[in-house]
Design a protein around this motif. Structure first.
Motif, PDB file in Angstrom:
ATOM      1  N   VAL A   1     116.651  66.046  83.472  1.00  0.00           N
ATOM      2  CA  VAL A   1     115.888  65.064  82.696  1.00  0.00           C
ATOM      3  C   VAL A   1     116.872  64.009  82.185  1.00  0.00           C
ATOM      4  O   VAL A   1     118.062  64.285  82.031  1.00  0.00           O
ATOM      5  CB  VAL A   1     115.108  65.699  81.510  1.00  0.00           C
ATOM      6  CG1 VAL A   1     114.055  66.687  81.997  1.00  0.00           C
ATOM      7  CG2 VAL A   1     116.035  66.359  80.516  1.00  0.00           C
TER       8      VAL A   1
ATOM      9  N   ARG B   1     112.077  63.456  73.293  1.00  0.00           N
ATOM     10  CA  ARG B   1     111.645  64.833  73.078  1.00  0.00           C
ATOM     11  C   ARG B   1     112.136  65.393  71.757  1.00  0.00           C
ATOM     12  O   ARG B   1     111.399  66.094  71.071  1.00  0.00           O
ATOM     13  CB  ARG B   1     112.138  65.716  74.231  1.00  0.00           C
ATOM     14  CG  ARG B   1     111.230  65.673  75.409  1.00  0.00           C
ATOM     15  CD  ARG B   1     109.953  66.469  75.181  1.00  0.00           C
ATOM     16  NE  ARG B   1     110.305  67.863  75.167  1.00  0.00           N
ATOM     17  CZ  ARG B   1     110.147  68.681  74.137  1.00  0.00           C
ATOM     18  NH1 ARG B   1     109.598  68.255  73.039  1.00  0.00           N
ATOM     19  NH2 ARG B   1     110.513  69.928  74.202  1.00  0.00           N
TER      20      ARG B   1
ATOM     21  N   TYR C   1     114.639  60.479  77.944  1.00  0.00           N
ATOM     22  CA  TYR C   1     113.590  61.472  77.757  1.00  0.00           C
ATOM     23  C   TYR C   1     114.005  62.482  76.684  1.00  0.00           C
ATOM     24  O   TYR C   1     113.201  62.854  75.824  1.00  0.00           O
ATOM     25  CB  TYR C   1     113.306  62.194  79.080  1.00  0.00           C
ATOM     26  CG  TYR C   1     112.382  63.378  78.935  1.00  0.00           C
ATOM     27  CD1 TYR C   1     111.011  63.200  78.828  1.00  0.00           C
ATOM     28  CD2 TYR C   1     112.882  64.678  78.886  1.00  0.00           C
ATOM     29  CE1 TYR C   1     110.163  64.289  78.682  1.00  0.00           C
ATOM     30  CE2 TYR C   1     112.044  65.759  78.743  1.00  0.00           C
ATOM     31  CZ  TYR C   1     110.685  65.567  78.642  1.00  0.00           C
ATOM     32  OH  TYR C   1     109.850  66.640  78.485  1.00  0.00           O
TER      33      TYR C   1
ATOM     34  N   LEU D   1     112.726  55.019  80.282  1.00  0.00           N
ATOM     35  CA  LEU D   1     111.402  55.624  80.155  1.00  0.00           C
ATOM     36  C   LEU D   1     110.345  54.558  80.390  1.00  0.00           C
ATOM     37  O   LEU D   1     110.598  53.367  80.171  1.00  0.00           O
ATOM     38  CB  LEU D   1     111.216  56.191  78.743  1.00  0.00           C
ATOM     39  CG  LEU D   1     112.082  57.375  78.356  1.00  0.00           C
ATOM     40  CD1 LEU D   1     111.881  57.720  76.892  1.00  0.00           C
ATOM     41  CD2 LEU D   1     111.757  58.579  79.217  1.00  0.00           C
TER      42      LEU D   1
END
Length: 140
Positions: A113, A121, A117, A5
């Motif tokens: 994804v 999340r 991530y 990320l």
């Protein structure tokens, strides 16, 4: 899918929980007017979560049609929630945020994804949903 990320994803994401925590705390302390701004922020974030998939789907011309739907449904969910009485809207929004995280678990399995991530999340979704569900107890 790149599993890493951007460097500031975690601190900025966690910063996005501040309005949830502040709103829930304000409602719990008797500032009942804070329930609507909390719900509105929840609806905005729900729309943002859908926009992630909308943008990724548009970037991939061969994207599955359900991915475009995942981009739109959270915004509609948030809009409908804002039409409901606040004691109902808050848990509906919390459920919507958790539902998007569950769908993103499916998306991660499909390679849509990254695992990084997805971890972010889930942490953010659990924090946001806890605030929305918690405020429900005190909302009028």
């Amino acid at each position: 899918m790149n599993p890493s990320l951007p460097r500031f994803a975690w601190p900025l994401g966690l910063g996005g929980l501040i309005p949830f925590a502040a709103g829930a705390l304000a409602v719990a302390l008797g500032f009942h007017w804070a329930a609507f701004p909390l719900a509105a922020y929840g609806a905005v974030i729900l729309s943002f979560l859908g926009a992630v998939h909308w943008g990724l789907a548009l970037a991939a011309p061969e994207a599955a049609p359900e991915r475009l739907a995942w981009g739109v449904v959270p915004a509609l969910w948030g809009w409908v929630a804002l039409l409901l009485p606040l004691p109902v809207a808050l848990p509906v929004l919390g459920a919507g945020i958790l539902a998007t995280a569950a769908l993103e678990t499916v998306a991660a399995r499909r390679g849509w994804v990254s695992g990084g991530y997805l971890r972010l999340r889930w942490v953010l979704s659990l924090g946001a949903a806890a605030a929305l569900f918690g405020a429900t107890v005190f909302a009028e």
